[in-house]
Write a protein that holds these residues in place. Sequence first.
Motif, mmCIF file in Angstrom:
data_model
loop_
_atom_site.group_PDB
_atom_site.id
_atom_site.type_symbol
_atom_site.label_atom_id
_atom_site.label_comp_id
_atom_site.label_asym_id
_atom_site.label_seq_id
_atom_site.Cartn_x
_atom_site.Cartn_y
_atom_site.Cartn_z
ATOM 1 N N GLN A 24 -3.977 7.786 -4.638
ATOM 2 C CA GLN A 24 -3.949 6.566 -5.454
ATOM 3 C C GLN A 24 -3.887 5.336 -4.558
ATOM 4 O OE1 GLN A 24 -0.663 6.987 -8.215
ATOM 5 N NE2 GLN A 24 -2.036 7.763 -9.812
ATOM 6 N N GLN A 25 -3.174 5.435 -3.439
ATOM 7 C CA GLN A 25 -3.037 4.290 -2.536
ATOM 8 C C GLN A 25 -4.379 3.925 -1.893
ATOM 9 O OE1 GLN A 25 -0.094 2.366 -2.004
ATOM 10 N NE2 GLN A 25 -1.771 1.064 -1.290
ATOM 11 N N VAL A 26 -5.092 4.914 -1.408
ATOM 12 C CA VAL A 26 -6.403 4.664 -0.783
ATOM 13 C C VAL A 26 -7.365 4.098 -1.816
ATOM 14 C CG1 VAL A 26 -8.417 5.795 0.265
ATOM 15 C CG2 VAL A 26 -6.122 6.383 1.030
ATOM 16 N N PHE A 27 -7.362 4.685 -3.006
ATOM 17 C CA PHE A 27 -8.224 4.210 -4.091
ATOM 18 C C PHE A 27 -7.893 2.759 -4.440
ATOM 19 C CE2 PHE A 27 -9.200 4.280 -8.799
ATOM 20 C CZ PHE A 27 -10.569 4.270 -8.658
ATOM 21 N N ALA A 28 -6.614 2.457 -4.561
ATOM 22 C CA ALA A 28 -6.178 1.091 -4.871
ATOM 23 C C ALA A 28 -6.598 0.116 -3.780
ATOM 24 C CB ALA A 28 -4.661 1.061 -5.055
ATOM 25 N N ASP A 29 -6.450 0.524 -2.531
ATOM 26 C CA ASP A 29 -6.846 -0.342 -1.413
ATOM 27 C C ASP A 29 -8.335 -0.649 -1.443
ATOM 28 O OD1 ASP A 29 -4.224 -0.364 -0.535
ATOM 29 O OD2 ASP A 29 -4.549 1.127 1.063
ATOM 30 N N ARG A 30 -9.133 0.360 -1.742
ATOM 31 C CA ARG A 30 -10.590 0.151 -1.802
ATOM 32 C C ARG A 30 -10.992 -0.742 -2.957
ATOM 33 N NH1 ARG A 30 -13.028 6.059 -0.010
ATOM 34 N NH2 ARG A 30 -12.055 6.030 2.050
#
Length: 150
Positions: A24-30
């Motif tokens: 979720q963190q990587v997705f949110a960052d992107r």
Amino acid sequence: MDSSDLLPVGRRVAYWRRRRRMSQQVFADRLGKSKSWVDKIERGVRSLDKVSTLRDIAAVLRIDTAVLLGRDVQPVVVVERVQGVERIRAALSTYEIAVGRPAAHPLVLPADPVGPGCRARVGDVPACPVPAGRSGGPGSAGRRAAGRRR
């Protein structure tokens, strides 16, 4: 039909994010959003009401927006390919299969007459003489190649 077709949009986002092996963190960052925002979208607490946000999510997940919305439509190329496979399948079903199942619509071909220069038939195959210069026996290609090296 894919199992993700029956899910709400937020669940589809989670499904495709996991398939892409993104946290979720990587997705949110992107996306330029917070992890909390992503979590709320995936749980259905927050709705996706902007087309631009849906497009951004689809782009990050590398899927079509229609897939994200559960309206997956096959492209024309895929439909044509499937139709081509069906035509091939229908043509192949006219032949008897070696496993002993008779063909659905047997194809009857006329018998070939023995051609000129053929001595006889061996089974259903004419036993014709081999053209001049070609012995056709086992290992003959190797012998010809060896003769050229000398």
